[in-house]
Scaffold this motif. Structure first.
Motif, mmCIF file in Angstrom:
data_model
loop_
_atom_site.group_PDB
_atom_site.id
_atom_site.type_symbol
_atom_site.label_atom_id
_atom_site.label_comp_id
_atom_site.label_asym_id
_atom_site.label_seq_id
_atom_site.Cartn_x
_atom_site.Cartn_y
_atom_site.Cartn_z
ATOM 1 N N LEU A 10 18.125 -14.477 69.639
ATOM 2 C CA LEU A 10 19.083 -14.431 70.957
ATOM 3 C C LEU A 10 19.320 -16.246 71.287
ATOM 4 O O LEU A 10 20.592 -16.411 71.440
ATOM 5 C CB LEU A 10 18.490 -13.965 72.341
ATOM 6 N N VAL A 11 18.179 -16.902 71.033
ATOM 7 C CA VAL A 11 18.467 -18.374 71.157
ATOM 8 C C VAL A 11 19.481 -18.739 70.169
ATOM 9 O O VAL A 11 20.125 -19.751 70.495
ATOM 10 C CB VAL A 11 17.349 -18.964 71.240
ATOM 11 N N ALA A 12 19.206 -18.367 68.893
ATOM 12 C CA ALA A 12 20.026 -18.686 67.937
ATOM 13 C C ALA A 12 21.241 -18.512 67.833
ATOM 14 O O ALA A 12 22.230 -19.131 67.531
ATOM 15 C CB ALA A 12 19.447 -18.144 66.140
ATOM 16 N N ARG A 13 21.772 -17.173 68.454
ATOM 17 C CA ARG A 13 22.913 -17.061 68.593
ATOM 18 C C ARG A 13 23.849 -17.890 69.600
ATOM 19 O O ARG A 13 25.272 -17.904 69.429
ATOM 20 C CB ARG A 13 23.356 -15.585 69.274
ATOM 21 N N LEU A 14 23.089 -18.453 70.407
ATOM 22 C CA LEU A 14 23.786 -19.564 71.264
ATOM 23 C C LEU A 14 24.323 -20.605 70.497
ATOM 24 O O LEU A 14 25.258 -21.527 70.927
ATOM 25 C CB LEU A 14 22.766 -19.950 72.398
ATOM 26 N N VAL A 15 23.506 -21.159 69.557
ATOM 27 C CA VAL A 15 24.004 -22.154 68.503
ATOM 28 C C VAL A 15 24.511 -21.663 67.217
ATOM 29 O O VAL A 15 24.718 -22.693 66.036
ATOM 30 C CB VAL A 15 22.851 -23.277 68.288
ATOM 31 N N ARG A 16 25.056 -20.500 67.074
ATOM 32 C CA ARG A 16 25.656 -19.884 66.078
ATOM 33 C C ARG A 16 24.787 -20.215 64.733
ATOM 34 O O ARG A 16 25.197 -20.367 63.601
ATOM 35 C CB ARG A 16 26.904 -20.535 65.718
ATOM 36 N N MET A 17 23.614 -20.221 64.811
ATOM 37 C CA MET A 17 22.649 -20.248 63.628
ATOM 38 C C MET A 17 22.142 -18.750 63.206
ATOM 39 O O MET A 17 22.054 -17.833 63.836
ATOM 40 C CB MET A 17 21.286 -20.972 63.986
ATOM 41 N N PRO A 18 22.161 -18.504 61.665
ATOM 42 C CA PRO A 18 22.020 -17.440 61.073
ATOM 43 C C PRO A 18 20.523 -16.796 61.444
ATOM 44 O O PRO A 18 19.625 -17.647 61.777
ATOM 45 C CB PRO A 18 21.924 -17.732 59.542
ATOM 46 N N SER A 19 20.420 -15.236 61.323
ATOM 47 C CA SER A 19 19.358 -14.849 61.900
ATOM 48 C C SER A 19 18.142 -15.019 60.943
ATOM 49 O O SER A 19 17.131 -14.907 61.446
ATOM 50 C CB SER A 19 19.592 -13.324 62.135
ATOM 51 N N ILE A 20 18.333 -15.143 59.550
ATOM 52 C CA ILE A 20 17.387 -15.569 58.683
ATOM 53 C C ILE A 20 16.577 -16.634 59.053
ATOM 54 O O ILE A 20 15.303 -16.655 59.154
ATOM 55 C CB ILE A 20 17.765 -15.840 57.420
ATOM 56 N N VAL A 21 17.158 -17.816 59.463
ATOM 57 C CA VAL A 21 16.447 -19.028 60.125
ATOM 58 C C VAL A 21 15.815 -18.657 61.401
ATOM 59 O O VAL A 21 14.598 -19.048 61.466
ATOM 60 C CB VAL A 21 17.460 -19.994 60.486
ATOM 61 N N ALA A 22 16.186 -17.872 62.289
ATOM 62 C CA ALA A 22 15.490 -17.598 63.508
ATOM 63 C C ALA A 22 14.298 -16.849 63.139
ATOM 64 O O ALA A 22 12.998 -16.905 63.567
ATOM 65 C CB ALA A 22 16.370 -16.603 64.399
ATOM 66 N N TYR A 23 14.400 -15.879 61.973
ATOM 67 C CA TYR A 23 13.169 -14.970 61.580
ATOM 68 C C TYR A 23 12.166 -15.875 60.856
ATOM 69 O O TYR A 23 10.857 -15.474 61.187
ATOM 70 C CB TYR A 23 13.568 -13.880 60.455
ATOM 71 N N ILE A 24 12.218 -16.936 60.095
ATOM 72 C CA ILE A 24 11.427 -17.725 59.412
ATOM 73 C C ILE A 24 10.661 -18.816 60.702
ATOM 74 O O ILE A 24 9.569 -18.784 60.620
ATOM 75 C CB ILE A 24 12.092 -18.691 58.531
ATOM 76 N N PHE A 25 11.524 -18.904 61.593
ATOM 77 C CA PHE A 25 10.899 -19.685 62.754
ATOM 78 C C PHE A 25 10.019 -18.700 63.456
ATOM 79 O O PHE A 25 8.970 -19.256 64.049
ATOM 80 C CB PHE A 25 12.027 -20.316 63.666
ATOM 81 N N ALA A 26 10.357 -17.601 63.734
ATOM 82 C CA ALA A 26 9.416 -16.611 64.298
ATOM 83 C C ALA A 26 7.968 -16.653 63.543
ATOM 84 O O ALA A 26 7.073 -16.513 64.335
ATOM 85 C CB ALA A 26 10.026 -15.198 64.597
ATOM 86 N N GLY A 27 8.430 -16.609 62.299
ATOM 87 C CA GLY A 27 7.143 -16.449 61.569
ATOM 88 C C GLY A 27 6.200 -17.813 61.629
ATOM 89 O O GLY A 27 5.019 -17.585 61.859
ATOM 90 N N LEU A 28 6.709 -19.054 61.527
ATOM 91 C CA LEU A 28 6.244 -20.315 61.965
ATOM 92 C C LEU A 28 5.402 -20.168 63.217
ATOM 93 O O LEU A 28 4.448 -20.708 63.338
ATOM 94 C CB LEU A 28 7.233 -21.278 61.777
ATOM 95 N N VAL A 29 6.201 -19.701 64.209
ATOM 96 C CA VAL A 29 5.448 -19.686 65.531
ATOM 97 C C VAL A 29 4.394 -18.736 65.492
ATOM 98 O O VAL A 29 3.203 -19.186 66.051
ATOM 99 C CB VAL A 29 6.496 -19.269 66.650
ATOM 100 N N LEU A 30 4.145 -17.772 65.136
ATOM 101 C CA LEU A 30 3.278 -16.444 65.123
ATOM 102 C C LEU A 30 2.095 -17.052 64.123
ATOM 103 O O LEU A 30 1.009 -16.721 64.439
ATOM 104 C CB LEU A 30 4.022 -15.232 64.776
ATOM 105 N N GLY A 31 2.577 -17.604 62.894
ATOM 106 C CA GLY A 31 1.568 -18.001 61.967
ATOM 107 C C GLY A 31 0.855 -19.413 61.962
ATOM 108 O O GLY A 31 -0.254 -19.533 62.772
ATOM 109 N N PRO A 32 1.473 -20.427 61.578
ATOM 110 C CA PRO A 32 1.088 -21.520 61.683
ATOM 111 C C PRO A 32 0.728 -22.343 62.949
ATOM 112 O O PRO A 32 -0.294 -22.935 63.196
ATOM 113 C CB PRO A 32 1.795 -22.474 60.689
ATOM 114 N N MET A 33 1.658 -21.942 64.053
ATOM 115 C CA MET A 33 1.566 -22.560 65.058
ATOM 116 C C MET A 33 0.499 -21.772 66.331
ATOM 117 O O MET A 33 -0.308 -22.560 66.780
ATOM 118 C CB MET A 33 2.861 -22.332 65.825
#
Length: 545
Positions: A10-33
């Motif tokens: 939902l955040v990525a759509r505001l800046v027209r970012m592809p969903s694949i990038v959002a998924y990887i960021f989700a993994g970064l948040v849940l994993g390393p962070m």
């Protein structure tokens, strides 16, 4: 995982970012962070690994490759086949060579350089096709060239995956498997297995699949189940031959791509693929080593710039040599300024096989995040970007002509009549309107019912908004449904009212008239009432009543 991904999308759509990038960021948040998701590196045969996540991620990979295979219709690139092959193969050679040398200069080992060079070579079919479709430029000249190039790259990917499958893994545990002779034998067996599956897929697409999928056309659910069954049958066959599941899924999609129902299948499989591919990219992000990525920031920056600048330069030069204009060369080249989802898959397979470590996977992930994000904006704003480059003469060095290329693509439909449902009434309406000089598009879920019509035809289910958009409903002058399905007719009328298109609906029973009128139907086709009226007139004329 899904909740986090949904929030970031939902955040990525505001800046027209592809969903694949959002998924990887989700993994970064849940994993390393946050440390919520912890994945241990394991080989595919390791039974101690978390089985559920392994199955989900493998399903995502299989469905992604299946969908990519479904895109490989030879009819799509017939008019741009030459430039697609030359540019696709030329770019693979130049980018792989440049990436390998650059990786060696950055002090990576030979094996790591080979994997990095391969990862930098391929561009993202999924991201680019989605963005071009969003811009309504997928069927433009540069869009067709880009899709053709990606299909050539996809074939090279399958060869690379076959090569990787033939190398064996450290999990085999035998020194003999590491010898040159054994490795050569494994590679030969892998390519023979791929050849057998490829021949089986092509023969099936010509002789085996057309009839059963023609029968299943009116039943969308059965058709999807049959397609997935075919996909997983090839996955099992590939693993039985010692190949990767990606190869089997891709070849299964390739065989179905040649059928008339391929386009409808893509629409139906895509939502399922989206779910599982989200799991795959989230898990990749969770496995990313942030400390390693930070330590290798310089290498990741150099490799990202190589993809963002070097790849378009290579394509500009090759496409200009094929005689295309500056505009076509530039717009096509901009589409390849990112690495592919296959790059992640390839690096993950290399790490699972023990050929590279998580440091290389992290670098590939960073390069993917950077290049996919930046290139998305380059594609979305490619025309203004070309205007700036052309104004300052930055493209003259490539020697492309300035005269615009003729685009032989069929122009989008406008001012046409859409007729849905090829029963006796629908076929009569479509044929008669065509005879009167109207541009008619006939739509049905069964390709057999469309056979023999003199007008344009399309296989699809009008419950999908994407089907109506592809049919050009917003630009139609009239829409007609001859179906005898109450819910589908009601939804179709509602969509027509949304787009402001006059609509005629088949009031096949008195009970459906009220809903159709309340929804704003412009014309009711009351076949029973009309036939009764005509019968009454003929009886009166004959003196019977």
């Amino acid at each position: 995982m899904i909740v986090t991904a949904a929030a970031l999308v939902l955040v990525a759509r505001l800046v027209r970012m592809p969903s694949i990038v959002a998924y990887i960021f989700a993994g970064l948040v849940l994993g390393p962070m946050l440390g919520v998701l912890v994945f241990e590196v394991h080989t595919p045969g390791d039974h101690d690994a978390p089985a559920t996540m392994e199955v989900l991620t493998e399903l995502g990979i299989a469905l992604l490759l299946f969908l990519v295979g479904l895109e490989l219709s030879l009819d799509k690139i017939r008019d741009v086949g030459k430039v697609a092959v030359l540019a696709g193969i030329g770019q693979v050679v130049f980018t792989a060579a440049g990436g390998f040398v650059l990786s060696l200069v950055l002090q990576f080992s030979v094996m790591e350089s080979m994997f990095l060079a391969t990862a930098l070579t391929f561009s993202s079919t999924v991201v680019v096709v989605k963005l071009l479709d969003q811009k309504k430029e997928l069927h433009s000249l540069y869009g067709r060239i880009a899709v053709g190039i990606f299909l050539v790259q996809d074939l090279v990917v399958i060869i690379a995956l076959t090569f990787l499958a033939g190398l064996g893994t450290e999990a085999d545990g035998e020194e003999a498997s590491r010898s040159i002779g054994a490795m050569t034998g494994n590679l030969a067996l892998a390519f023979v297995g791929m050849g057998v599956l490829l021949v089986a897929a092509l023969l099936a697409s010509k002789f085996l699949l057309p009839r059963p999928f023609g029968w299943l056309g009116p039943s969308p659910q059965a058709m999807v189940i049959a397609a997935l069954t075919w996909c997983f049958a090839f996955v099992v066959a590939a693993e039985w031959m010692g190949l990767s599941l990606e190869i089997g899924a891709f070849l299964a999609g390739l065989s179905l791509a040649q059928l008339d129902v391929a386009h409808d299948l893509r629409r139906r499989v895509h939502p399922l693929m989206n779910f599982f591919i989200a799991i795959f990219f989230i898990s990749l992000g969770a496995q990313m080593d942030l400390s390693g990525a930070i330590n290798d920031w310089f290498a990741a920056t150099i490799l990202s710039l190589f993809v963002l600048i070097g790849n378009p330069f290579i394509f500009m030069w090759i496409i200009a040599r094929c005689g295309y204009s500056e505009r076509t060369s530039f717009l096509t080249s901009v589409t390849v300024a990112q690495i592919s989802e296959f790059s992640f898959i390839f690096a993950a397979m290399g790490m699972a096989a023990g050929l590279i470590d998580d440091r290389v996977l992290s670098i590939v992930m960073v390069v993917g995040l950077v290049t996919i994000a930046i290139s998305s904006y380059m594609i979305l704003y490619n025309h203004p970007l070309f205007a700036v480059c052309h104004r300052f003469g930055l493209l003259r060095m490539f020697g492309a002509g300035e005269q615009e290329d003729a685009d032989n693509a069929e122009p989008p439909l406008c001012g046409h009549v859409i007729v849905v449902g090829m029963n006796a009434m629908g076929r009569r309406l479509a044929s008669e309107l065509h005879r009167r000089g109207e541009t008619v598009l006939a739509i049905d879920t069964d390709a057999r019912k469309l056979a023999g019509l003199p007008c344009k035809t399309m296989v699809g289910h009008i419950d999908y908004l994407s089907v109506l958009e592809e049919a050009g409903l917003p630009e139609a002058k009239l829409a007609i449904t001859a179906l005898q399905i109450e819910d589908t007719n009601n939804l179709f009328v509602y969509r027509c009212r949304q787009f402001g298109v006059p609509v005629a609906a088949h009031a096949f029973d008195r009970s459906v008239r009220g809903d159709l009128l309340r929804l704003g139907t412009d014309f009711l086709i009351d076949a029973k009432a009309e036939s009764s009226r005509q019968l009454d007139e003929r009886l009166r004329d004959a003196g019977v009543a």
